[in-house]
Design a protein around this motif. Structure first.
Motif, PDB file in Angstrom:
ATOM      1  N   HIS A   1       0.964  -1.321  -0.113  1.00 30.46           N
ATOM      2  CA  HIS A   1       0.001   0.055   0.011  1.00 30.46           C
ATOM      3  C   HIS A   1       0.866   1.318  -0.079  1.00 30.46           C
ATOM      4  O   HIS A   1       0.263   2.179  -0.461  1.00 30.46           O
ATOM      5  N   TYR A   2       2.027   0.954   0.664  1.00 30.09           N
ATOM      6  CA  TYR A   2       3.060   2.182   0.596  1.00 30.09           C
ATOM      7  C   TYR A   2       4.325   1.828   0.470  1.00 30.09           C
ATOM      8  O   TYR A   2       4.779   1.014   0.888  1.00 30.09           O
TER       9      TYR A   2
ATOM     10  N   ARG B   1      -5.143   4.685   2.964  1.00 36.36           N
ATOM     11  CA  ARG B   1      -4.710   4.316   1.683  1.00 36.36           C
ATOM     12  C   ARG B   1      -5.731   4.285   0.514  1.00 36.36           C
ATOM     13  O   ARG B   1      -5.779   4.904  -0.587  1.00 36.36           O
TER      14      ARG B   1
ATOM     15  N   PHE C   1       1.953  10.932  -3.190  1.00 37.25           N
ATOM     16  CA  PHE C   1       0.405  11.405  -3.173  1.00 37.25           C
ATOM     17  C   PHE C   1       0.269  12.644  -3.176  1.00 37.25           C
ATOM     18  O   PHE C   1      -0.954  13.135  -3.677  1.00 37.25           O
TER      19      PHE C   1
ATOM     20  N   LEU D   1       5.249   8.846   1.165  1.00 41.21           N
ATOM     21  CA  LEU D   1       3.981   9.423   0.969  1.00 41.21           C
ATOM     22  C   LEU D   1       4.247  10.418  -0.225  1.00 41.21           C
ATOM     23  O   LEU D   1       3.154  11.178  -0.585  1.00 41.21           O
TER      24      LEU D   1
ATOM     25  N   VAL E   1      -2.512  12.899   6.229  1.00 41.13           N
ATOM     26  CA  VAL E   1      -2.327  11.347   6.763  1.00 41.13           C
ATOM     27  C   VAL E   1      -2.468  11.488   8.323  1.00 41.13           C
ATOM     28  O   VAL E   1      -3.099  10.706   9.076  1.00 41.13           O
TER      29      VAL E   1
END
Length: 1008
Positions: A837-838, A917, A860, A857, A871
């Motif tokens: 996911h990251y 996410r 994004f 991150l 976040v």
């Protein structure tokens, strides 16, 4: 006959062993099973449903053969161990979970994962303590600490010198100092879930500004000595060199020997010469004395210890520094300021955070990064509880007792009393000071001997008329005294000159004039507490800050009188329990780190950095290498490192990292060789701040040594070294330990902390010492210790050292080693869960991370307009504190789970990040608006969710309850996102009247 019995028993034993083989499928590795048990264990073991044979049964073959059958069960030795062993309560993952988690990371066992993660070149075989190796149980630990406490002698202290006994209001003791909802909080970087302690710290700042008469105060410093040093450094930074060679002057008001002097003309003369005036003062005295601000002082420093904080053999105590608005950008430490949230509602935050040394690095004006928030909160609540009139009453009582004592001594005629005005300290000239002090000692009283003919006697809140009568007896040479303190009191006049009496008001805000009953204060403190997220609510996964379990048993001794009520300058024989603990703790830390000597004096991590670098500096100077002033610091190092090096006057040479986040060894080699003649030190963090065990760390140490430098290792990541490797084994010469990280001292909402330093043998002579009570390593043979003093007290914040001591002693060597392993396991497990996911930014050579890891991150921002802050704020809606944000790499989150968090909690946090996410994905695919979405709107406090009108493009339901667990336990942020820019443009650092707060909020809402 006896031989026959032995043969029969042997046959029975053989049958039992065969039975054991069948029960364990032939696996006889379970050799911990016993075949019989003494009679006294039968009653306790029988309830477990086992068929138990007593020793007496086994000795009679007929009894056993008659009862022997397939129902026999074997008793594990583990079942006979005490029920209060500690490591299993701290290291949360069960053996089964450890195996499953390791397998999910691609390894067949925990040890396989560790072998793939920690470089073989730096692994130690094992760690073994000479004391407590197996670890004490909780009950054994309490008994041991009680024994140490009994070796301390609590005398009545009249020493003064900035330390006074005080009555800690029980309601504050129980509900703040002993309350994990206050002592397990993190520094309030995430303001929306820190409003309670921010409110309390704002009260502390108001307390300081009101009493000192200056408009700006920080939210506490480490101790009074540190505050004084920082104040003088502020004078130096603001110097006009054309005015001469004096930049500032420090005066004491009242003086250490009791005198009260009028510094009004002195300040005017100093200012006329362009010289700044720093005034060290006493808060209690300022309730009746003209404040320094009215005398013209530029900076005022001191300690808030006597406002309800125990002496604790020297600390921790909240120091203060107050000054004018003119110098706000030069002030060290943290400042709490008033701002507004996204809806215009008043909200608090840490003001001017760009001042923080970890951001400014080598341009920092201070390296202070730890406050004394917990103690500042105690002092603030003490002032709230007593109010201005209550504080003034205490001050007048203390001053009155000192006056009665002075009057009585004059009546006795055996000594001479100083004629200068005084507040709480009476200076006495006598024929033999040591003789009088010795007589006092026999009566359980400590006096301060200034010199052979001078004694000072300082009074405090706990002093009674009976204590004064005992003093009269001491000073009379044990002869009968014809009067009592009570009989003298009506005749005693104030010793404060009318020109120095205070007439200005203070503590006029309603906060200080409302909560004077225990019930009301209790409710007020609980209202504040409910606004703050702490470890009571959920994990706080901060990279590099190690927010782990602070166990109750380790916190208990901190409030015992035998530890709290000892003056730091009491004779050593009165603190034998403390000294034994210091020696034991030093030995344990030496074993853990691979060093030869330790100093427990530095009372914060950054103070430890400074001390360690100063030790290196002193070592070079002792060898005539005065020119060695270059410090090599990788760009991946902790932000405090460059600030500390700059404070030591070093020239900083940065070196970069490679694509994998490791120190660029060839660049470092070139830097070391280019500065060979001037190289002083390397500052390095291990594992790196990127969350990786760098393979070349031993080579790096050799390069520095080959070029004449010393290796300083930042101990912030010691959590991943203990029992697996050590700074001394790797090649470091000195290292500080953040006891509030690896070794459990709680963060207290922003402090206290401790930063002891360990050194190799050649640096031991240069460890910190103290002018009142000598400490440190080995005295240099040909000169006085060249380093001097780092903290105000000889052993820093001695009162919280029992916390780390109990942790180490209960964990034992194996428990600590397992803690390191499980911390690494937890980080790798979380990284594995999140990697789909990251992006996980850095890994070691075998694809693993250390005890912490970084998720990226940055992408994004382009795909969804989302920043790390979005976040972080959204995590609050899920009931979590954010990981370390945008450090050491901008646009990232650094996550450290620690060993004390359960798998269930790790999974819950991972689930929250995975859910976030998915929320980001909705923005990316156009299902959610890029400008108005749950992340940009976060956090969502009740006052926002309960508005009549809801104009957001997402539902209230989704905003408030994005995860199922929130239905049963929801921590609510009490404010919307705080406006940082507004707070910095409108710097307000004291409590405002309610009416003015409303006006500020209305103006902000209108401008929004």
């Amino acid at each position: 006959m006896e031989r026959a019995r032995r043969l029969a028993n042997r046959a029975i034993l053989k049958r039992l062993v065969n039975e054991a083989k069948q029960l364990h499928n032939g696996d006889m590795s379970c050799r911990s099973h016993v075949l019989y048990t003494p009679s006294r264990y039968v009653s306790s073991l029988s309830p477990f449903g086992s068929k138990v044979y007593k020793k007496s049964d086994l000795l009679d073959a007929r009894n056993v053969s008659n009862n022997f059958g397939s129902q026999i069960r074997f008793i594990s030795v583990d079942a006979l161990k005490p029920s209060d062993t500690f490591p299993r309560r701290h290291n949360s993952a069960t053996p089964e979970e450890q195996t499953n988690m390791a397998e999910s990371c691609g390894f067949d066992s925990l040890d396989s994962l560790i072998d793939a993660t920690v470089p073989k070149a730096i692994r130690i075989d094992s760690m073994k303590f000479s004391k407590f190796d197996g670890g004490l149980t909780e009950s054994q630990m309490i008994a041991h600490m009680k024994d140490l406490e009994s070796k301390n002698k609590v005398f009545k202290s009249f020493i003064g010198m900035g330390y006074y006994n005080t009555h800690v209001p029980p309601v504050i003791l129980r509900n703040i100092m002993e309350n994990p909802a206050w002592y397990t909080q993190y520094t309030p970087y995430q303001a929306e879930i820190s409003q309670g302690r921010l409110d309390s710290l704002l009260s502390y700042q108001t307390l300081i500004t009101d009493l000192t008469g200056l408009p700006m105060s920080n939210a506490s410093l480490l101790d009074e000595g540190t505050a004084a040093a920082e104040a003088m450094a502020m004078c130096l930074k603001d110097i006009d060199y054309s005015s001469g060679d004096v930049c500032g002057v420090l005066v004491q008001y009242p003086g250490t020997e009791g005198e009260i002097l009028d510094y009004g003309e002195f300040v005017k003369n100093a200012h006329a010469q362009g010289v700044k005036v720093v005034m060290a003062t006493d808060l209690l005295a300022l309730t009746v004395l003209k404040p320094p601000g009215e005398l013209g002082a530029d900076i005022v420093v001191g300690s808030a210890q006597r406002f309800g904080v125990p002496m604790g053999y020297g600390g921790p105590h909240a120091a203060f520094l107050a000054t004018s608005q003119e110098y706000k950008r030069l002030m060290p430490g943290r400042i709490i300021g008033v701002s507004v949230d996204s809806s215009g509602k008043p909200a608090l935050r840490m003001a001017m955070q760009t001042r923080e040394q970890h951001i400014r690095r080598d341009k920092a004006t201070s390296n202070i990064c730890t406050a004394q928030a917990l103690l500042a909160n105690m002092a603030a609540m003490y002032a709230v509880y007593h109010g201005p009139e209550g504080l003034k009453a205490i001050a007048r009582r203390v001053h009155g007792l000192a006056g009665v004592f002075a009057s009585g001594l004059k009546k006795l005629g055996t000594v001479e009393v100083q004629g200068l005005p005084f507040f709480d300290t009476v200076k006495v000239t006598c024929a033999d000071a040591h003789s009088i002090a010795g007589a006092a000692y026999k009566s359980g009283i400590n006096l301060r001997v200034v010199d052979a003919k001078t004694i000072t006697v300082s009074f405090d809140e706990t002093t009674t008329l009976e204590d004064v009568d005992k003093l009269f007896k001491v000073f009379s040479g044990d002869k009968p005294v014809s009067f009592t303190a009570a009989s003298l009191a009506p005749e005693v006049e104030t010793a404060i000159p009318s020109g120095l009496e205070r007439h200005s008001s203070y503590l006029t805000h309603s906060i200080f004039n409302t909560y004077h009953t225990e019930h009301e204060l209790l409710r007020y403190m609980h209202r504040l507490q409910s606004k703050d997220l702490s470890l009571c609510h959920s994990m706080i996964p901060l990279g590099s800050c190690t927010m782990k379990l602070n166990a109750t048993v380790e916190m208990m001794p901190v409030t015992w009188p035998g530890f709290t009520d000892i003056h730091p300058f009491a004779p050593p024989d009165q603190a034998q329990g403390y000294q034994e603990m210091f020696n034991n703790l030093g030995e344990l830390l030496c074993t853990i780190t691979g060093f030869d000597s330790f100093s427990l004096q530095p009372n914060a991590g950054a103070a430890g950095e400074y001390a360690g670098l100063m030790v290196i500096r002193a070592y070079h100077m002792s060898r005539g290498d005065y020119h060695r002033n270059v410090c090599i610091i990788p760009v991946s190092a902790h932000g405090t490192n460059p600030a500390s090096a700059a404070m030591c006057g070093m020239k900083i040479v940065p070196v970069g990292t490679d694509s994998k986040g490791n120190i660029n060894i060839e660049e470092l080699r070139r830097a070391a060789e280019a500065n060979r003649d001037k190289l002083s030190a390397l500052m390095v963090t291990y594992p790196s701040t990127h969350g990786v065990y760098e393979e070349g760390i031993d080579e790096i140490c050799k390069i520095i040594h080959a070029n004449g430098g010393q290796v300083y290792m930042d101990g912030a990541n010691m959590n991943a070294q203990v029992g697996l490797t050590s700074p001394g084994f790797i090649g470091a010469d000195v290292c500080h330990l953040n006891l509030h990280k690896t070794f459990w001292i709680p963060h207290g909402g922003g402090g206290p902390g401790m930063g002891p330093i360990g050194v190799k043998k050649h640096l031991a002579p240069f460890l910190p010492s103290h002018p009142v009570v000598p400490t440190g390593g080995i005295p240099a043979p040909d000169k006085l210790n060249p380093l001097g003093t780092i903290s105000a007290a000889p052993w820093g914040s001695a009162l919280i050292l029992p916390i780390s001591y109990t942790y180490i002693a209960m964990m034992g060597s194996k428990g600590l080693t397992d803690a390191s392993k499980i911390a690494i396991l937890n980080a790798n497990y979380m990284a594995k869960r999140l990697e789909k996911h990251y992006p996980v930014l850095f890994r070691g050579v075998n694809g693993t991370v250390a005890h912490e890891f970084i998720i990226d991150l940055r992408g994004f921002k382009n795909t969804a307009g989302i920043e790390p802050e979005d976040v972080a704020k959204r995590l609050m809606d899920y009931g979590f504190h954010a990981p370390t944000m945008s450090w050491p790499v901008p646009g990232t989150l650094m996550i450290e789970p620690t060993e004390s968090e359960s798998k269930a909690e790790l999974d819950r946090f991972c689930d929250a990040l995975i859910s976030i996410r998915e929320e980001i994905a909705e923005i990316e695919n156009g299902k959610a608006d890029i400008h108005s979405n749950v992340l940009k709107g976060a956090p969502h406090p009740p006052h926002v969710l309960m508005r009549d009108a809801w104009t957001k493009p997402y539902s209230r339901e989704h905003a408030a309850f994005p995860a199922s667990w929130l239905r049963t336990a929801k921590f609510w942020p009490t404010t919307g996102r705080v406006d940082n820019v507004y707070g910095d443009r409108n710097v307000i650092c004291t409590l405002l009247p309610v009416s003015q707060m409303a006006e500020e909020a209305a103006a902000a809402a209108a401008n929004a």
